[in-house]
Each structure stands twice: as structure tokens, then as C-alpha cells.
Design an enzyme around this catalytic site. Sequence first.
Site, short mmCIF file in Angstrom:
data_model
loop_
_atom_site.label_atom_id
_atom_site.label_comp_id
_atom_site.label_asym_id
_atom_site.label_seq_id
_atom_site.Cartn_x
_atom_site.Cartn_y
_atom_site.Cartn_z
N ARG A 46 0.86 -1.20 0.00
CA ARG A 46 0.00 0.00 0.00
C ARG A 46 0.89 1.25 0.00
O ARG A 46 0.57 2.26 -0.60
CB ARG A 46 -0.97 0.01 1.18
CG ARG A 46 -1.73 1.33 1.31
CD ARG A 46 -3.05 1.27 2.09
NE ARG A 46 -3.07 0.32 3.17
CZ ARG A 46 -2.51 0.51 4.37
NH1 ARG A 46 -1.90 1.64 4.66
NH2 ARG A 46 -2.57 -0.45 5.29
N TYR A 98 -16.18 18.37 -14.59
CA TYR A 98 -16.55 16.96 -14.76
C TYR A 98 -17.66 16.65 -13.74
O TYR A 98 -17.54 17.03 -12.56
CB TYR A 98 -15.31 16.09 -14.53
CG TYR A 98 -15.61 14.62 -14.52
CD1 TYR A 98 -15.98 13.96 -15.69
CD2 TYR A 98 -15.52 13.88 -13.35
CE1 TYR A 98 -16.25 12.61 -15.68
CE2 TYR A 98 -15.80 12.52 -13.34
CZ TYR A 98 -16.16 11.89 -14.51
OH TYR A 98 -16.44 10.56 -14.50
N ASP A 172 -7.09 19.97 -13.16
CA ASP A 172 -7.45 18.67 -13.73
C ASP A 172 -7.03 18.72 -15.20
O ASP A 172 -7.65 19.41 -16.01
CB ASP A 172 -8.96 18.45 -13.58
CG ASP A 172 -9.43 17.10 -14.13
OD1 ASP A 172 -8.73 16.53 -14.99
OD2 ASP A 172 -10.50 16.63 -13.72
N LYS A 197 -8.22 7.94 -18.96
CA LYS A 197 -8.51 8.52 -20.27
C LYS A 197 -7.27 8.48 -21.17
O LYS A 197 -6.80 7.42 -21.51
CB LYS A 197 -9.08 9.94 -20.09
CG LYS A 197 -10.10 10.07 -18.94
CD LYS A 197 -11.39 9.32 -19.20
CE LYS A 197 -12.31 9.19 -17.98
NZ LYS A 197 -12.63 10.40 -17.26
C1 LIG Z 1 -13.12 10.78 -16.00
C2 LIG Z 1 -12.75 12.07 -15.39
C3 LIG Z 1 -12.54 12.19 -14.01
C4 LIG Z 1 -12.74 11.04 -13.06
O1 LIG Z 1 -11.81 10.02 -13.26
P1 LIG Z 1 -12.11 8.45 -13.02
O2 LIG Z 1 -10.85 7.81 -13.47
O3 LIG Z 1 -13.32 8.09 -13.81
O4 LIG Z 1 -12.35 8.28 -11.55
C5 LIG Z 1 -12.16 13.43 -13.53
N1 LIG Z 1 -12.00 14.49 -14.34
C6 LIG Z 1 -12.20 14.41 -15.67
C7 LIG Z 1 -12.01 15.62 -16.52
C8 LIG Z 1 -12.58 13.20 -16.24
O5 LIG Z 1 -12.81 13.13 -17.55
#
Ligand SMILES: *Cc1c(COP(=O)(O)O)cnc(C)c1O
Length: 382
Positions: A46, A98, A172, A197
Site C-alpha cells: 500500500r 466533470y 485537472d 482517459k
Molecule cells: C473521467 C474524469 C474524471 C474522473 O476520473 P475516473 O478515473 O473516472 O475516476 C475526472 N476528471 C475528468 C475531466 C474526467 O474526464
Amino acid sequence: MKFDTKAIHGGQKPEETTGAVMPPVFLTSTFAQSSPGTHKGYAYARGTNPTRTALEKSFTALENGTHGFAFSSGMAAIDCVLRLLKPGDEIIAGDDLYGGTYRMFTQLFQKYGLIFSFVDMDLVSNISEKITEKTKLVWLETPTNPLMKIADIKAISSAIKTKNTDIIIAVDNTFATPYLQQPLNLGADIVMHSATKYLGGHSDLIMGALIVKDAKLAEDLYFIQFAAGAIASPMDSFLALRGIKTLHVRMQRHCENGKQIADFLSNHIKVDRVYYPGLKSHSSYEIAKKQMKDFGGMVSFQLKDNSKTATFKFLENTKLFTLAESLGGVESLVNHPVTMSHGSIPEEKRLKIGITNSLVRLSVGIEDIADLIEDLDQALHF
Ligand SMILES: *Cc1c(COP(=O)(O)O)cnc(C)c1O
């Protein structure tokens, strides 16, 4: 090292015992100690796992940071940042976030006494006006999802830091990826990714990332990651690392295809409005051009016929574009924000910011552009 080289070699070296070029998937929960507390840098998985360490070093290299952290999801990474705060602290966030981030802020952390305000990040003054002595965090997303608004990271960071250097600026960077923009270079303190992504890039894992350039912040985030435990698994770390090795090549094609699709849609009779930062008609085109290396593969558009029937027809008609949540994989996806990714945003609020019933979001993949355009063209015949 230049970016393309970093994507392949950043923070990496052949594995020590065998010379394996890719780090082995260390499927182990614990590590032998020769005497209490004496070990080879790994005690319990962990805390650290060598496969995850390799990936975290890659994240760090890509974003030009000093420390990187891999989490079990993008949301777990955001959760980790918010745990830096305490009741009464104020957070200023973009108003076009998001959906899951908005849900986490308002439905999870608000009840622990964090105070959120949501502002349009188009104007730096919108943020400056909201700053009080209780402001601890500014949360930016750029380009935003799904309307592709652009926040000027450099201008916002310097405006905030002249008021109070203790305010943490987090970006982000999921939509842009470090290939297109590196927020730490522009004044941000924390970069966050849903590595699910573009970084992973193959729609085969769920993962989050945080990257920083400050040792104290790194120590605090590491403590939370270790104490709360939302770590990325060794297998997912391996897959993400493999994905990252082609990030620059994939992004080039995502950008080329995205641009051509934005042009195609802009000239289509059934389409009312296209949201793509690379279009001159886009409200933040100039900032996007200055801030980003290119404009990415995410394109949103609104149909002229704003009815649910027309929109659903289009969404059911596409053949190559798969109707699915998520984005950033090699394959093209189509999403209906109102019923899918942004279902958790109240109707009144989403209409106010422009998420209408006929808004469609495309994650343009790296297939042949002629096939992609043909698919959209046939799907628009309804
Ligand atoms: C998908 C996404 C998230 C969340 O991420 P997960 O991997 O699904 O938990 C946060 N911010 C943006 C811009 C995203 O596209």
C-alpha cells in the site's frame, strides 16, 4: 529530454535483477526484511510497489514535477487533494466541471464543512473576487467538459499568488494531457489526471494521478495516499505505463482528427454549434492557442433540432463512434452529457451553462478520418 523521449524513458531504467526493459508486474503485498525495518526500500505494497513507483516516476517526468502519485481512480486522486483541507476552508472551482467532481464536492465534501463556490473561469476577476482569507484551494479544469472552455492557467495562478501564496492551485489536466499543456510550468501546484482517459489511452483501466513540484505538498499527499489507501494496482500501473509510451503519437492523431471533425461539423446543416478550442469562432481560441501545443481530440456540438428524439436518433445511428461513457481511448466514442456523464448536475444549472438536451460530446479516436466523418455524416441523416 524532450517530451516524446520522456513519454518512453521518463523516470525509467531497466529492472535491476534481470534487466527487463519493462518493469515486471510486482504482484506482491509485502516485501522481506533482513532485520526489523531493514528492507530494500519496499515494506508493504500500500505504501510502495515497484511497478507503481515506475509509473509514478513517468507521471512526474511528463508533467515536469518532482513527485507523482498513482491512485485507484481519478476520483480517488481528487479525494486525496480535498483531504488536505479542513472544515471551514473555502474552495473556488470552475462552473463547468466533470460531473463526478461536482458530485464529490457538493454531495460528499460539503457535508464535512468544506465551502465551495463555482465560478466561470473565463475571467480571472471572477476568481479574484471570491478569494477570502479562508480560501485554501482553487480547482481548475481546462479544457472543460463538455463545453471546452479554457481557463488561462498562467493568468489565474499569478493573480491568486499575488493575493496569497498559500492557496493551492490544482488543475485537472485530463482533457489536455501533458502533451498539450503542463500546468506546473504555468504556476499550478498540483496536476491531477484521470489516467483512465488519454494517459492509459486504451480504455482498459481506471486510474488517477497527482503530480506536484513541492516537497512539503508531496509529503502531505503521500501521507493521505498511504493512510487512506486508494492506490493504483500493480497490473493497472503496468498497463498505464505501457499506454504512456505512445501518448505523444496518439495525441498527434487525436488532434489532427479532432480538428477535421470540428471543421466538418461546423459546416453541417443539422449542426447548430460546435465547441472545439481550435476553432477561430471558439470564445477562448486565443488563450487555447497560447496555452496548448494543439487543440486535442474532444469535440462537442449541439444539434439544430434540440428535441430528445432527434438527439437519440443520432446517438443510436453511429456505427464507428460507440455510445459509451469515458474518453481518451484509441477508439472513437460518443456521449450524451445530459443522460450520461453530466446526469448528476441539476437541470436548471446545466441549462444555465449551456448543457442542452441536444449537446453531444465526441471523443475522437485515432481511426482513419475518412471513416469517422462518413460515420457522423450517415448518423446525421435522420
Ligand atoms: C473521467 C474524469 C474524471 C474522473 O476520473 P475516473 O478515473 O473516472 O475516476 C475526472 N476528471 C475528468 C475531466 C474526467 O474526464
